[in-house]
Structures are given as C-alpha cells and as structure tokens.
Scaffold this motif. Sequence first.
Motif, short mmCIF file in Angstrom:
data_model
loop_
_atom_site.label_atom_id
_atom_site.label_comp_id
_atom_site.label_asym_id
_atom_site.label_seq_id
_atom_site.Cartn_x
_atom_site.Cartn_y
_atom_site.Cartn_z
N THR A 182 0.82 -1.20 0.00
CA THR A 182 0.00 0.00 0.00
C THR A 182 0.86 1.26 0.00
OG1 THR A 182 -1.48 1.34 1.37
CG2 THR A 182 -0.25 -0.39 2.48
N PRO A 183 0.41 2.27 -0.74
CA PRO A 183 1.16 3.52 -0.73
C PRO A 183 0.90 4.33 0.53
CG PRO A 183 -0.76 3.71 -2.14
CD PRO A 183 -0.71 2.30 -1.67
N TYR A 184 -0.08 3.92 1.35
CA TYR A 184 -0.41 4.69 2.55
C TYR A 184 0.81 4.78 3.46
CZ TYR A 184 -2.72 6.44 6.66
OH TYR A 184 -3.06 7.22 7.73
N ASN A 185 0.97 5.92 4.07
CA ASN A 185 2.11 6.17 4.95
C ASN A 185 3.44 6.22 4.20
OD1 ASN A 185 2.59 7.02 7.51
ND2 ASN A 185 3.29 5.03 8.23
N THR A 186 3.39 6.41 2.89
CA THR A 186 4.60 6.72 2.14
C THR A 186 4.28 7.95 1.30
OG1 THR A 186 3.99 5.57 0.13
CG2 THR A 186 5.00 4.25 1.85
N TRP A 187 5.30 8.54 0.69
CA TRP A 187 5.01 9.74 -0.10
C TRP A 187 4.21 9.44 -1.34
CZ3 TRP A 187 7.02 9.04 -4.81
CH2 TRP A 187 8.16 8.24 -4.92
N ALA A 188 4.14 8.16 -1.73
CA ALA A 188 3.40 7.81 -2.94
C ALA A 188 1.93 8.19 -2.83
CB ALA A 188 3.54 6.32 -3.23
N LEU A 225 1.46 11.56 -4.02
CA LEU A 225 1.55 11.57 -5.47
C LEU A 225 0.20 11.17 -6.07
CD1 LEU A 225 3.80 12.15 -7.43
CD2 LEU A 225 4.27 9.72 -7.54
N LEU A 226 -0.42 10.14 -5.50
CA LEU A 226 -1.74 9.70 -5.97
C LEU A 226 -2.76 10.83 -5.83
CD1 LEU A 226 -2.22 6.08 -4.57
CD2 LEU A 226 -1.91 6.78 -6.93
N LEU A 282 -2.70 13.41 4.40
CA LEU A 282 -2.07 12.19 3.91
C LEU A 282 -0.57 12.09 4.17
CD1 LEU A 282 -3.80 12.07 0.42
CD2 LEU A 282 -4.34 10.65 2.38
N ALA A 283 0.09 13.21 4.47
CA ALA A 283 1.54 13.16 4.55
C ALA A 283 1.97 12.11 5.58
CB ALA A 283 2.10 14.51 4.94
N PRO A 284 2.86 11.19 5.18
CA PRO A 284 3.30 10.15 6.09
C PRO A 284 4.31 10.70 7.09
CG PRO A 284 4.47 9.98 4.03
CD PRO A 284 3.47 11.09 3.86
N SER A 285 4.65 9.89 8.09
CA SER A 285 5.66 10.32 9.02
C SER A 285 6.96 10.51 8.28
CB SER A 285 5.82 9.28 10.12
OG SER A 285 5.78 7.99 9.57
N GLY A 286 7.69 11.54 8.64
CA GLY A 286 8.98 11.77 8.02
C GLY A 286 8.91 12.59 6.75
N SER A 289 7.22 4.01 -8.38
CA SER A 289 6.90 4.90 -7.27
C SER A 289 6.39 4.11 -6.07
CB SER A 289 5.90 5.98 -7.69
OG SER A 289 4.92 5.44 -8.51
N PHE A 290 5.70 2.99 -6.35
CA PHE A 290 5.25 2.19 -5.21
C PHE A 290 6.42 1.46 -4.56
CE2 PHE A 290 1.17 2.82 -7.11
CZ PHE A 290 0.34 2.89 -6.01
N ALA A 337 8.48 3.52 -2.53
CA ALA A 337 7.76 4.05 -1.39
C ALA A 337 7.71 3.08 -0.22
CB ALA A 337 6.35 4.41 -1.81
N ASP A 360 11.53 8.18 11.27
CA ASP A 360 10.48 8.83 10.49
C ASP A 360 9.56 9.54 11.47
OD1 ASP A 360 11.16 8.21 7.92
OD2 ASP A 360 10.13 6.27 7.97
N LEU A 361 9.49 10.86 11.33
CA LEU A 361 8.78 11.65 12.31
C LEU A 361 7.45 12.11 11.75
CD1 LEU A 361 9.72 12.72 15.11
CD2 LEU A 361 10.25 14.87 13.96
N PHE A 362 6.40 11.95 12.54
CA PHE A 362 5.13 12.61 12.19
C PHE A 362 4.81 13.56 13.32
CE2 PHE A 362 0.48 12.79 12.72
CZ PHE A 362 0.18 13.51 11.58
N ARG A 369 -4.78 10.21 14.10
CA ARG A 369 -4.11 9.36 13.13
C ARG A 369 -3.88 7.97 13.73
NH1 ARG A 369 0.34 10.07 8.58
NH2 ARG A 369 -1.03 11.73 7.95
#
Lengths: 559, 322
Positions: A423-429, A432-433, A506-510, B15-16, B19, B53-55, B65
């Motif tokens: 899943t792209p969730y929690n990544t920058w992808a 992008l989506l 949506l921005a993931p951690s980091g 990209s996936f 990621a 990785d910081l949120f 979240r």
Amino acid sequence: MKTSKATLHSRSLAAVALFLALGLLVALPIGFIVLQAIFPDFNIASFAHPFASFSTTLKHADTLPLLANTLRFGAVVALASVLIGVPLGALRGLFRVPLARVWDLLFLAPFLIPPYLAALGWMLLLQPHGYLEQIVGVNLGHFLFSFQGVVAAMTLNVFPIVYFSVSRALAAVGLRLTDVARIFGAGPWRSVMRVTLPLILPAIAASALLTFTMAIEEFGIPAALGHRAGVELLVTAIEQRFSDWPIDLSGASVLSLLLAVLALTAFFLQHRLLMNRNFETHSGKPVATTPRELGVWRWPVLLAFGLIAATATLAPLFAIAATAFSRTLSGGLTIGNLTLSHFSALWVDGEGAGALTTSLSLATATALITGALGLLSAWYIVKTRIRGRTLLDALTLMPHALPGVVVGVGLILTWNQSFWPLTPYNTWAILLLAYSCLLLPYPVRYASAALRQISDNLDAAARVHGASASQVMRRIILPLTAPALISSMLIVFAIASRELVNSLLLAPSGVQTVSIYIWQQFEQGSIGDGMAMGIVTVLTSGSMLAISAHLTRRFNHAL
Amino acid sequence: MKRFSLLLLLTMSLSFGLAAEHANALTVYTAGPGSLGKKLALGFEKKTGIKVDLFQATTGKVMARLEAEADNPHADVLISASWDTARDLEKRGWLLPYESPNAAHVPAMFKTPSYVAQGISALCIVWNTRTGLPEPRDWRDLAAPAYRNQVTMPDPALSGATLDLLLGLQARLGKQADALFDHLHRNGMVVLGPNAQALNPVLQGAKSAVFGAVDYVAYGAAVSGESIKVIFPSSGTVVAPRPMMILKTSRAQNQARAFVDYVLSPQGQKIVADAWLMPARDDIASDRPLLKDLKLLPQEGAATTVMHAEVLQGFAKLFGLR
C-alpha cells in the motif's frame, strides 16, 4: 495485415493500462467513500448496519446548518464574484483599458498566492493592531472575522474566473451585433440588455457556477478564518471529523458524499451550460473586433481596476512579505524590526529546505504522471472510437469537480486497509496519488484542445508511409501537442507544489511539504518562518506560471 | 503505444516500490513543538544510526491518526502533550511496558510502568506587555471587564496541555471551574486552534492575553524578542507532563526502547531543556522556572474521575466549537 494486428493489440493493451491507472487514481477512492458511508464498520471489514450512519449523521444537529451554511457561502461568493468580475471583464473585453496586460497579470493572483497564505495575510493585515492599523490607524478585524469577511476573502480569490471568462467571451463577440441593434433603432441600454448580455449570459452563469464550486471546495480560507468568524462549513467539518480526536470515519464519509454531490451538481450544470452555448458569432467572414476607446472614462476605470487589483493581490502579498521580513510580530512595521533571519531559518536545521525539496520533487513527479496520463487519455477521447470513451472522459474530468478533502478522505479509506499486500499509505506515494488525481483534468483539457486542432490527415499520411502507432505518437502527435501539454504540466506543477488539505491529511511520518510547513508554523511555531516559506512558494509557482503563459502564447501564435 | 504504456506501468510500480517503508526505521509520532521532535530525531540518528520517520502535529491530530490506523498501525513511539491520552491508551491495552534505566532520575509522579515524561510544560497566562491593560495575576482576572474581548485560549481538543489544564481545573475546582469558563465565555474569550495560533493575535496586539497557554511556546517567543510576559496565576496552575510511550504493535521494539533511553539521557534532556520545557529528569539544569518554583493548584488526592470526552464536549458546547 500482421503489423496492423500488432498495432491493434498494443493499442488495446495501452487502453487497458490507462483504464487501470485511472481506476486506481479516480474511481477507487470514490468507491471506498461510498462503501464507508453505507457500511459504518467497513473500516474493520464488516458489512453490518448498512445506511446506519446516514440517518445518524443526517439527524445530527450540526448537519443541516453545515449544509445550509455551505450553500449560502457558495452562493454569496458566486454572486459577489459576478458583481466584481462582470463589470471589470466587460470593460476589459470591450474597451481599450490602459495597462490591460498588467491587470490580467495581477488578477492571475489566485493561482499565484495559495488561498491559505492569502487568508493568513488578511488576518495579519486587518486584525486589531494589524498592519493596516499600524499604517492608517483603523482596523477591520470585526469585518474580517465575520461571515462577510470570509466571503470577501474567498471572493477576492475566485472572482478572476468570472473576469477572464467574461472578458474573453466579449472580446470574441465584440460590439458588432450591438451596433446592428443600434442601427435598427434600439437605445444604448436596450441594445446592451437585449443583445450583448444574452450573448455572454452562458459565460457568466458558467463561471459563477465554477466560483460556487471552488468556494465550497476550498479548505485553506475557512480553516484559517472560519473558526474565529463562527463560520463552519462542510470542508472544515470533514477535515475535523477525520483528523481531530475522537474521529468519526462514517460521519466524515457521509459529509464527503454530501459535499461531492453539491460540487458535482454545480459542475454538471456548468458543463451543460457551456455545451449548449451555441451562438454563431463566427460566420467565417473576417471581422475586425477592435476595442473601443474609453475617452474621459479612462480615469475612473483605471481607478477601479487599480483598487481591485491592489485589494485582491497586493494587500495580502504585502502582509505576507511584511511578516516574513519582521523579526517579531509585536515589533510591528519599523526599520529596526527588519530581518532576514526567517529566511535563513528555512535552511538552518534543514527542515524548510527539506520541505521545499519534497514539494518540488512531488510536484515534478505529479506533472510527469498527469502529463503522460493526460495526453494518452486525450488521444483516446479525441482521436479514437474505442468503447468506453465517454467513461474515460468522465473519469478524467470528474476530479475537477471533486473537492480536495474528499479525494484525501477517499485515499485514506482505500489504502489504510490491512488487506492490501502493498500500500502507498504512509509513504510519499499517497501524496503523489492525491495530487495526480486532483490535477489530471488540466493536462487532459489542454491536450484535448491541442489534439482537436490536428487534422486526422496527418495521422493517416504517416500510416500510409508505414509509420507505426508509437512512431506517429512520437514524431507527430507529441511535437504538435507539446507546447499545450507542457504549459498544462507547469500549471500542475505550480498547484501541486503548494496543495494544502491533502498534504495535511495524507503526509506520512517523516515527510513534510511546503504547505504543511507553513501551516504548522502558523499553528505551532513561528509565523515569520512560515511566511518566509510563503514568499519562496509564491516566487516558485509564479515563475512556473509565467513560463506557462509564455508557452501558451507562443503556441497560440504558432497555430 | 506499447512502449508508452510500459513506461507508464514502470513509473507507477517504481513509485510504489520506492515508497516501501525503511526496513530498519523507527516511526515516531509526536505532538509539537516541531523543532524539538526534529532535534531529538537527528540526535538519535547520529548516535545510533537508526533512521527516524517523524510525524509531528497537534496532540489531537496525532491521536486521530493513531486511531484511524488502529487496524494497520505504523507508529512505534508516541509522544503526546497530554498525560490523560497515555492513561487512556494504557487502559485500552495498547502500550508496551518499559522502564528505561535512564528513568531512574525521573520523579515518581512523572512515570508509570508503561509511559514516562519526555519533558514537562506548565500552563500559564501570556500577556502582551504593550497593551496598557493591568497585568493579570490570576485566571479570573481575564474574566474581568478590562479584558472584555481581549483573551484567546488554545483549543483543548487540539492542544494536549490545554486539555490537561481543563481537566485539572475541573477536578480541583469542580463547580467553580464551570463558573470560571462561563464568565470567560461571557467576557468574549475566543478559542483558537493549537498554541501558536492562539498566541499569534496576542503577539500582534489584536488580543491582549492567552488563557492557558503552554509556557514553553511563550518563552520561545519572548526570547526571540516578542514583547510578552509569561505569568503563572497566583491561585496555582497545572503542569502537563508530555508522556512518551512504546506501542505494543511496534515492529521495532528494540529501537523504540533505544529511542526512549536516548530522550531520557542527559544529552536528550538537554535538547528538551533547550526547547524551554522543564526536563523530566531532576538532575538537568535549565534557565526557566522549574517544578519547585511553581505554585500548583491543590491536589485533592483522588485521581481525576472526570472523563475527558464529557469535559471536552461541555467546553465545546459552551464556546460553540463543534
């Protein structure tokens, strides 16, 4: 025969890939919102109690006022935009307004200043002891933090849509038909009301509907001002239900559906209006539509243009810049308070620079993806007869009407499920989506317009000489559509580099984007640093839009 | 055409693929201030080579979240600004018990078997010294006519520390607290987002004072030259320890423990002190008033029995927030 079979095969393969990509980008998130809205426990993979959350949410005491507020807000903004945009647009379209190009440029501001940044600027300018009071001794805090104030901030952001649409429509129509009416004895007032106005009425109505859609979708302005003004709208309520503890997923989905239905209805009406706009004003005969001279009226007209441009564009920019260059907010506008430290703070611990790099790379990737998808979709829609063309058209246009917050909610509901292997969730992808989904309509529309101007004969001629489909694409279609495509990609870049609500959701951690950086500085940090970043953003997206405008002009000259 | 579609698929899969999460990385969710989280993460990375990785967001958004990801958790370490949220998560059984050796220097009231303070803030009144209004000395001075329409307060649904103040006042003053907020409301106090958002109007002078701001944000602004003063109310205030905890679902528990150890090390606590928070350890020097210098509201002994959801709802209703 063999080659054409292979061509057909690769064509349908590409079509399948395209449908897959669009389904992933557009259809999937919408589908998941609908599912979550219908099945309240869908997020824990249960189909129990269908439609339960509809009745709870709709019965909830907040829902009706939210809906009514949103409708009223959109309608008032649309009306105000018409009141400002139509007279200015009419003057610009029919008469020789001095400095016309300068006004056009200044009214492009909404694409230049992100709305949330403008709202923060207004706050710093108008609130008690704000910059306005420091300069002229009065403040408009009461006005700004009221329903009218939020409407005004939003109107100044969207009225240019009406302005440009009316001025373009009138420049095309000209006063020729009005003159005919005058010759046949109609008075000046009557000829304008009975001839000129009906000709541009579809343009006015369509652009008013577009401003309505934009007003109810925009998140930044109500988020920054609405709360203090006591104006609660659907967009902000959705974000709040979704990202403030304790969360309410189904409530947010039902409200998202409501907002999406509102926006889609307005968008559909606008689309219909423009489709039926069939006044034959171009008969093919060469007509000189020279703008009239204003005579003595040029001074009041100049004053009106100057006043609106100064209010809409220069005032918030001034407040943003003043804050970015001030050491302290309590120090106010004094020479001793000037500093560049907020700009150097962007680079000190790498946080601001990191956010800028993230935003710029995401925006580049979004421009490339939407450019590729957009060209391909436009080509299928305009140049082929494949089945599902209408679906393709709908899928690529729909995001234009979809509120950003709804897309964000849909993407979370889709990808934050445990059943996906990847899943792209929690990544920058995921960002992008989101950006690609929202901005896809720009390249599609620009590329379609360019493709419609390319004669099928060119394609046929190439085929006769033995070129393959991909050769035709590379050697003929691409070069001819490139200027339009590139300028649409630059617009995509400019908007993606500063998108707010999806980035927040949506921005993931980091990962931090420019918009998140500015917003966080406003909420939890130093507003000066945030505004310094704002200046950098305005400069970046401004130069992108300038290049885009330049390319479009060249493209128009070339044809 | 084929090459085109292949290119398209390639871009998407690339990209996936790129990621995919860092295999060895530690995911930390933290309430603001942003620069503190960033500095701790950088220090930890430098020391151990483990990527963080910081949120970072407000307590309300961090908790939201966490809740939204309940089925698909990502966070390893959570730092909230409200002690109460940690108590809540412990009750739900989400926390991994861990007592860091470095927690030996943390006073008993700021640690439990499954969470420990990162640092401590105190709730205060922030007053713009240029307003010309009488300097407020106590909470209720801000409900006086002189401060009509002059007061802001952070939103307790977003700011964890303000939530703790609200709960503390409710628990310790009971009915009196209700009356106080009622007076403040009638005096035109507005509730505005998280801390800096409530502070900004006071910095520019649009408002004169913040009711219940966290002190470290105000100290930071004062040091950068803003003309504001941090006032601790004479009747006493509440401190808000910022709980740090490891989630049971963490897939990097060893790294998470190492992170907690680092934050509680003298080095980590120095970074906390530099952000104008009171360090959790009692053996770290700091330039600001520490716990022993503050007058706290009387502690009734009994633990807070008021439920935060109810308190928040009542507050939101009074100020017309939701």
